[in-house]
Design a protein around this motif. Structure first.
Motif, PDB file in Angstrom:
ATOM      1  N   UNK A   3       3.149  -1.446  -6.914  1.00  0.00           N
ATOM      2  CA  UNK A   3       2.905  -0.011  -6.738  1.00  0.00           C
ATOM      3  C   UNK A   3       1.719   0.288  -5.822  1.00  0.00           C
ATOM      4  N   UNK A   4       1.132  -0.723  -5.211  1.00  0.00           N
ATOM      5  CA  UNK A   4      -0.011  -0.477  -4.324  1.00  0.00           C
ATOM      6  C   UNK A   4       0.468   0.063  -2.986  1.00  0.00           C
ATOM      7  N   UNK A   5      -0.416   0.763  -2.295  1.00  0.00           N
ATOM      8  CA  UNK A   5      -0.077   1.292  -0.978  1.00  0.00           C
ATOM      9  C   UNK A   5      -1.341   1.468  -0.156  1.00  0.00           C
ATOM     10  N   UNK A   6      -1.137   1.604   1.149  1.00  0.00           N
ATOM     11  CA  UNK A   6      -2.238   1.861   2.084  1.00  0.00           C
ATOM     12  C   UNK A   6      -1.982   3.183   2.782  1.00  0.00           C
ATOM     13  N   UNK A   7      -2.845   4.172   2.650  1.00  0.00           N
ATOM     14  CA  UNK A   7      -2.654   5.454   3.331  1.00  0.00           C
ATOM     15  C   UNK A   7      -2.681   5.290   4.848  1.00  0.00           C
ATOM     16  N   UNK A   8      -1.773   5.993   5.535  1.00  0.00           N
ATOM     17  CA  UNK A   8      -1.696   5.969   6.990  1.00  0.00           C
ATOM     18  C   UNK A   8      -2.213   7.255   7.625  1.00  0.00           C
ATOM     19  N   UNK A   9      -1.903   8.397   7.004  1.00  0.00           N
ATOM     20  CA  UNK A   9      -2.303   9.681   7.560  1.00  0.00           C
ATOM     21  C   UNK A   9      -1.484  10.802   6.970  1.00  0.00           C
ATOM     22  N   UNK A  10      -1.753  12.014   7.455  1.00  0.00           N
ATOM     23  CA  UNK A  10      -1.120  13.203   6.909  1.00  0.00           C
ATOM     24  C   UNK A  10      -0.178  13.832   7.927  1.00  0.00           C
TER      25      UNK A  10
END
Length: 682
Positions: A270-277
């Motif tokens: 369930x982990x993730x890395x934010x990229x942008x909006x």
């Protein structure tokens, strides 16, 4: 509707849009070697090392937010890198920031009128304090130049100016921001009061005209900040005690709340890395969502839930790339598969990309657009495996391209070596990607250099022009660059297979690659040399110790020789390691220094030095924060005791990536002579 990239492209044709239409079957474990190219030029006319390793003539270009001007970083031979601005309507070029004793480095547009940039002294070794010279801002016509950070080498400012100077450890954020005022966001390093080590990043809003600054409240020890589509702080990523957390600055409440928490180094589905909006505050993240390859998903900040299907996925690669916006709207993505390329969601940008690719059919063409306006011009960065990057301007009205400059004008693409991505089977069945660069017109089998990338938790290379591989190929060597297990970009299974496998399965992948190249008729079995820096240097030394009959010689620079030493150092703000990584990440991925002490002994080159009898070129630097010079000297003394064929180089003040052009030129000239002596073409 998800946008799947349906195959890997062994020779890119300009854009990932073509990947959508070019379906290839999964790569076979053993692929055929490429056909020979035309006969090579005479050896006497080989390009000198400086053509490959000198500073680039043009190394960066960015459109202004309104698309009316272009900022360029350029350098004439032997001169300092400067910042220039081109007025696109007339193509008039003006130098706006140029210094006699240091160089312009990274830069960004503050707004359509003003730029911000940092400076470096690339004539001095990076270990010296004079390297980082400070942060500056200037108008696009060269007016209103202002020093924004403390710089003891600059003329003393007046009392009012000095009051607004930021500390020297203040850096560009690496994100464009709103670009609608004179203010930008910068990051300021904070340090542990007890140890003096780097602790976290503060986010500071800085006025580039007045120098006034204000700090953004943070939710904890932040190691990464993310601005939203409007250029406002919206996400903060903290890392503490082996855990990563994502915090969201809720615009309705103007308060931080935690969106998610997961292990920083262990695998969690369930982990993730934010990229942008995107528009409307939609968050895009990179995650594998329990699959082998990571993809791009949208995430609702209100609920913290992922969308059911990805926006974009690649069957053969993890997603690696960035979002592209205009006026807060997501236009597309820059994507790395075998090569970087553009995937446009916007129909007009899709059409413009096709027009550019029709004019440049045999290159990767990375198209950039203005951030705030539908500009008449587009910026194109174009390159291939044999052609270093060129920067061009595309006029949408006329459909014509104008050349702005070449990054390496001394390189003749017709004389460079083609590059392929192939695969070979490791002894346990894992499929290992490998980059193969062959000298044009060479007769196989060839003397071969197996070039091992540093990291190791990173991707090694891509399809493009790479100085080291091209230099070696120009001298008649086949170059193998395996993407061994433990590296990023090729799926969770590939990455996790490298956990705690230094000197073991990771090392076997390299030997298996060399034997595969021999079986394919590529490599001459008696003339294979290992080479690499950092972990690549470590793998070079271990390969010589474990496989003396396979590897004829080795070139290792900034090589790790004692795994246990990695757990004992303090490295400061500019290093790529941290106390948290040493306490939690390294035991997970490298090994436990207590439980695995016997393994560390068996897989540390320092303990195996007496087994290395092949010719060896060692190079170390005096300012490397990860591999101290003393570690290199200790290994040199140990290996020299039983091996008279050891050459030693020391570059004072340098670091493992050889930041200075004259260091790179000198080092690779010595490598050329070393290889010619021990495995050189007959």
């Amino acid at each position: 509707m998800p946008l799947p990239l349906t195959g890997r492209l062994l020779r890119p044709v300009g854009t990932a849009l073509l990947l959508l239409a070019c379906h290839h079957a999964a790569a076979a474990d053993v692929a055929a070697a490429p056909a020979p190219a035309p006969a090579p030029a005479a050896a006497a006319a080989m390009p000198p090392p400086a053509a490959f390793f000198d500073a680039a003539a043009m190394s960066g270009a960015k459109l202004s937010p309104d698309g009316r001007h272009l900022a360029l970083r350029t350098a004439a031979p032997g001169a300092r890198a400067l910042l220039a601005v081109v007025e696109l309507a007339t193509l008039e070029r003006r130098a706006v920031a140029q210094f006699s004793d240091f160089d312009v480095a990274e830069f960004e547009w503050v707004n359509p009128r003003r730029l911000v940039f940092n400076t470096r002294d690339w004539s001095r070794p990076p270990g010296e304090p004079e390297l980082n010279r400070g942060l500056y801002a200037v108008d696009r016509d060269g007016a209103k130049l202002r020093v924004l950070t403390e710089d003891r080498h600059a003329p003393p400012p007046g009392p009012l100016v000095k009051r607004h100077l930021q500390p020297a450890h203040t850096y560009l954020l690496g994100q464009a921001g709103a670009q609608d005022s004179d203010r930008i966001y910068v990051r300021r390093a904070a340090f542990n009061d007890n140890t003096g080590d780097f602790s976290h990043w503060e986010l500071v809003q800085l006025d580039t005209v007045s120098g006034a600054a204000s700090r953004v409240p943070r939710p904890g020890p932040v190691h990464e900040w993310l601005l939203d589509q409007d250029g406002a702080p919206r996400l903060a990523l903290t890392r503490q005690d082996g855990r990563s957390a994502v915090h969201y600055l809720d615009p309705a409440k103007d308060a931080w709340r935690q969106l998610a928490e997961f292990p920083a180094y262990a695998y969690a589905a369930d982990s993730y890395a934010p990229l942008g909006f995107g528009s409307g505050g939609k968050l895009y993240v990179r995650t594998d969502a329990g699959r082998d390859k990571s993809a791009v998903y949208s995430l609702d900040p209100a609920s913290g839930k992922l969308a059911a299907a990805p926006l974009l996925s690649l069957p053969d690669y993890d997603f690696d790339g960035a979002l592209v916006h205009r006026n807060g709207r997501l236009l597309g993505l820059r994507v790395l598969s075998d090569a970087p390329s553009m995937v446009w969601l916007d129909p007009d940008m899709q059409a413009q990309q096709r027009r550019v690719d029709a004019l440049l059919p045999n290159t990767v063409n990375l198209v950039s657009t203005a951030a705030q306006a539908d500009s008449p011009w587009l910026l194109v960065e174009s390159y291939s495996d044999t052609e270093p990057a060129s920067f061009l301007l595309f006029d949408r009205a006329s459909g014509k391209l104008s050349l702005l400059g070449h990054s390496r004008p001394a390189i003749a693409p017709a004389r460079m070596a083609p590059r392929q991505l192939l695969r070979y089977p490791a002894r346990d069945g894992l499929s290992i990607p490998v980059w193969l660069t062959l000298p044009p017109g060479a007769t196989k089998p060839l003397p071969t250099v197996l070039l091992v990338h540093d990291g190791p938790q990173r991707r090694g290379a891509d399809w493009g022009w790479h100085a080291e591989a091209q230099f070696l190929a120009s001298r008649g060597y086949a170059v193998l660059q395996p993407e061994y297990r433990g590296g990023l970009g090729f799926g969770t299974r590939h990455f996790r297979a490298g956990a705690r496998q230094w000197g073991l399965a990771m090392q076997d992948d390299l030997a298996d690659g060399a034997r595969w190249a021999v079986a394919q008729g590529i490599a001459d079995p008696g003339r294979i040399c290992l080479a690499g820096a950092g972990y690549g240097g470590y793998a070079t030394l271990m390969g010589l110790a474990k496989e003396p009959a396979l590897f004829r010689c080795g070139v290792a620079w900034a090589a790790i020789t004692d795994i246990g030493q990695l757990y004992s150092g303090r490295h400061g703000v500019l290093a790529d390691t941290s106390d948290d990584w040493q306490r939690y990440g390294m035991p997970e991925l490298v090994g436990d220094p207590v439980k695995d002490a016997a393994q560390f002994q068996a897989t540390s080159p320092l303990a195996q030095a007496a087994r290395i009898r092949q010719p060896l070129l060692l190079a170390y630097s005096g300012a490397d924060r990860r591999v101290p010079l003393a570690e290199g000297e200790a290994f040199h003394a140990a290996v020299k005791a039983a091996n008279p064929q050891v050459d030693w180089l020391r570059y004072d003040g340098e670091q493992d990536d050889w930041a200075l052009a004259h260091t790179r030129i000198d080092f690779w000239g010595r490598v050329e002579r070393f290889l010619a002596k021990h495995i050189g073409p007959r």
